[in-house]
Design a protein around this motif. Sequence first.
Motif, PDB file in Angstrom:
ATOM      1  N   ASP A  59       4.621  29.868  22.421  1.00  0.00           N
ATOM      2  CA  ASP A  59       4.505  31.072  23.231  1.00  0.00           C
ATOM      3  C   ASP A  59       4.712  32.275  22.325  1.00  0.00           C
ATOM      4  OD1 ASP A  59       4.120  32.604  25.429  1.00  0.00           O
ATOM      5  OD2 ASP A  59       5.940  31.991  26.481  1.00  0.00           O
ATOM      6  N   TRP A  60       4.219  33.409  22.772  1.00  0.00           N
ATOM      7  CA  TRP A  60       4.540  34.656  22.088  1.00  0.00           C
ATOM      8  C   TRP A  60       5.959  35.036  22.481  1.00  0.00           C
ATOM      9  CZ3 TRP A  60       1.244  36.283  18.519  1.00  0.00           C
ATOM     10  CH2 TRP A  60      -0.027  35.717  18.546  1.00  0.00           C
ATOM     11  N   PRO A  61       6.660  35.753  21.630  1.00  0.00           N
ATOM     12  CA  PRO A  61       8.068  36.038  21.952  1.00  0.00           C
ATOM     13  C   PRO A  61       8.253  37.178  22.947  1.00  0.00           C
ATOM     14  CG  PRO A  61       7.525  36.904  19.796  1.00  0.00           C
ATOM     15  CD  PRO A  61       6.276  36.254  20.304  1.00  0.00           C
ATOM     16  N   ILE A  62       9.422  37.159  23.583  1.00  0.00           N
ATOM     17  CA  ILE A  62       9.918  38.350  24.281  1.00  0.00           C
ATOM     18  C   ILE A  62      10.477  39.277  23.187  1.00  0.00           C
ATOM     19  CG2 ILE A  62      11.789  39.144  25.783  1.00  0.00           C
ATOM     20  CD1 ILE A  62      11.419  36.430  27.293  1.00  0.00           C
ATOM     21  N   CYS A  63      11.151  38.643  22.235  1.00  0.00           N
ATOM     22  CA  CYS A  63      11.635  39.362  21.054  1.00  0.00           C
ATOM     23  C   CYS A  63      11.938  38.318  19.979  1.00  0.00           C
ATOM     24  CB  CYS A  63      12.916  40.158  21.354  1.00  0.00           C
ATOM     25  SG  CYS A  63      14.316  39.132  21.842  1.00  0.00           S
ATOM     26  N   ASP A  64      11.966  38.736  18.741  1.00  0.00           N
ATOM     27  CA  ASP A  64      12.473  37.849  17.685  1.00  0.00           C
ATOM     28  C   ASP A  64      13.347  38.666  16.737  1.00  0.00           C
ATOM     29  OD1 ASP A  64      10.350  39.131  16.348  1.00  0.00           O
ATOM     30  OD2 ASP A  64       9.817  37.354  15.188  1.00  0.00           O
ATOM     31  N   VAL A  65      14.300  37.975  16.114  1.00  0.00           N
ATOM     32  CA  VAL A  65      15.305  38.657  15.289  1.00  0.00           C
ATOM     33  C   VAL A  65      15.493  37.889  13.984  1.00  0.00           C
ATOM     34  CG1 VAL A  65      17.755  39.328  15.149  1.00  0.00           C
ATOM     35  CG2 VAL A  65      16.527  39.588  17.313  1.00  0.00           C
ATOM     36  N   ALA A  66      15.458  38.613  12.874  1.00  0.00           N
ATOM     37  CA  ALA A  66      15.762  38.010  11.569  1.00  0.00           C
ATOM     38  C   ALA A  66      16.957  38.749  10.971  1.00  0.00           C
ATOM     39  CB  ALA A  66      14.567  38.116  10.633  1.00  0.00           C
TER      40      ALA A  66
END
Length: 329
Positions: free
Chosen positions: A240-247
């Motif tokens: 799925d495409w993200p709602i958000c992603d964090v690195a």
Amino acid sequence: MQSFEWVDAESVEQAVSLLGEGSERAPVMAKAGGMDLLDLIKVGVVAPRRVVNLKTIKGLDGVRFDARQGLELGALVTLNRVSQEPEVRRRFVALAEAAGHAGTPQVRNAATIGGNLLQRPRCWYFRDDYFHQAGGDAVERVREGENQYHAIFDNQRTVMVHASTPATALVAYGASVELSGPGGKTRVVPVSDFLLPPDTKRPSDTVIAPNEVLTRVRIPAPGAGTKAAYHKQGERESYDWPICDVAVVLQMDGRVVRQAAIALGWVAPTPRRAAEAEKLLVGKKLDEELARQAAKAAVGGATPLSKNAYKVPILEAVIRRTVVAASKA
Ligand SMILES: Cc1cc2nc3c(=O)[nH]c(=O)nc-3n(C[C@H](O)[C@H](O)[C@H](O)COP(=O)(O)OP(=O)(O)OC[C@H]3O[C@@H](n4cnc5c(N)ncnc54)[C@H](O)[C@@H]3O)c2cc1C
């Protein structure tokens, strides 16, 4: 769909020269994995008169690590390989995780790291043939419409978010891209400057020129005590495409944070550095409470749209957990 001419490029120089023969009315476009390009052709967002296949160019699919120079990925390295390459997993785990969570196994086997950074936004108003042909301003339609997955920061001029999730990790690692143009000239651009806020009227959401080829992605060698983590939050665990992603990339001295880079994807037009949160972490002993404060600071300036305020608490939780995960990596 309009028919187009197909050319298998034999070298970067040839690809650059062929791309340079394009014009606004009759574009010539590069193809790497083709995952995004063919989608865009099918929905009528682009109609190239010629497609230049880069996959036939030798020497753009290497992975090299050097303790001083860092990591160099050829533009044609697939996301699957980025996610599995031992040197990437060992030293750049946030990138390996980001690449390994993009799309499906089929997508990751075809998609390249270069093409991934150059893909267009997944905004449904931008991509939908019906809306595309309707003309007018897609951004205004989003503002009043189905904006659940759009930007919650920096959304005054555009509300679309950059689609690439590996870009979130690359921004946190301070990566750069190498672009090759006419006359054998190359330039190196930090990924944070390479990506531009999506604009439906431009042919690319990056600073690449129509007659340039993205040839390499470079990440500086990590300093001693570097720890990192990545998390992509979707609505479901499968593709799925993200709602958000964090690195998160931290340089730690024992429990104390010496340097911090926190990049937030899918919440702003381009991956956003959480500068307030980074500042809060530096010089302090990292524990759950500090991570909580940093996450709160990071979402402080959010300006959600009519249907995406739900993203703010999710992002806050993902930042907190990813900071903690990085410290324990
Ligand atoms: C179901 C699904 C789920 C997905 N989920 C994610 C996800 O979670 N995260 C994510 O990041 N992506 C996701 N994707 C998107 C996918 O990862 C991208 O479409 C893919 O990475 C694009 O890479 P490519 O090599 O196929 O590029 P292409 O489609 O070949 O090219 C993309 C663009 O870049 C240009 N181009 C390509 N390579 C170069 C180069 N070296 N130099 C100059 N121009 C070039 C092309 O002209 C085109 O405009 C998903 C896709 C699908 C279908």
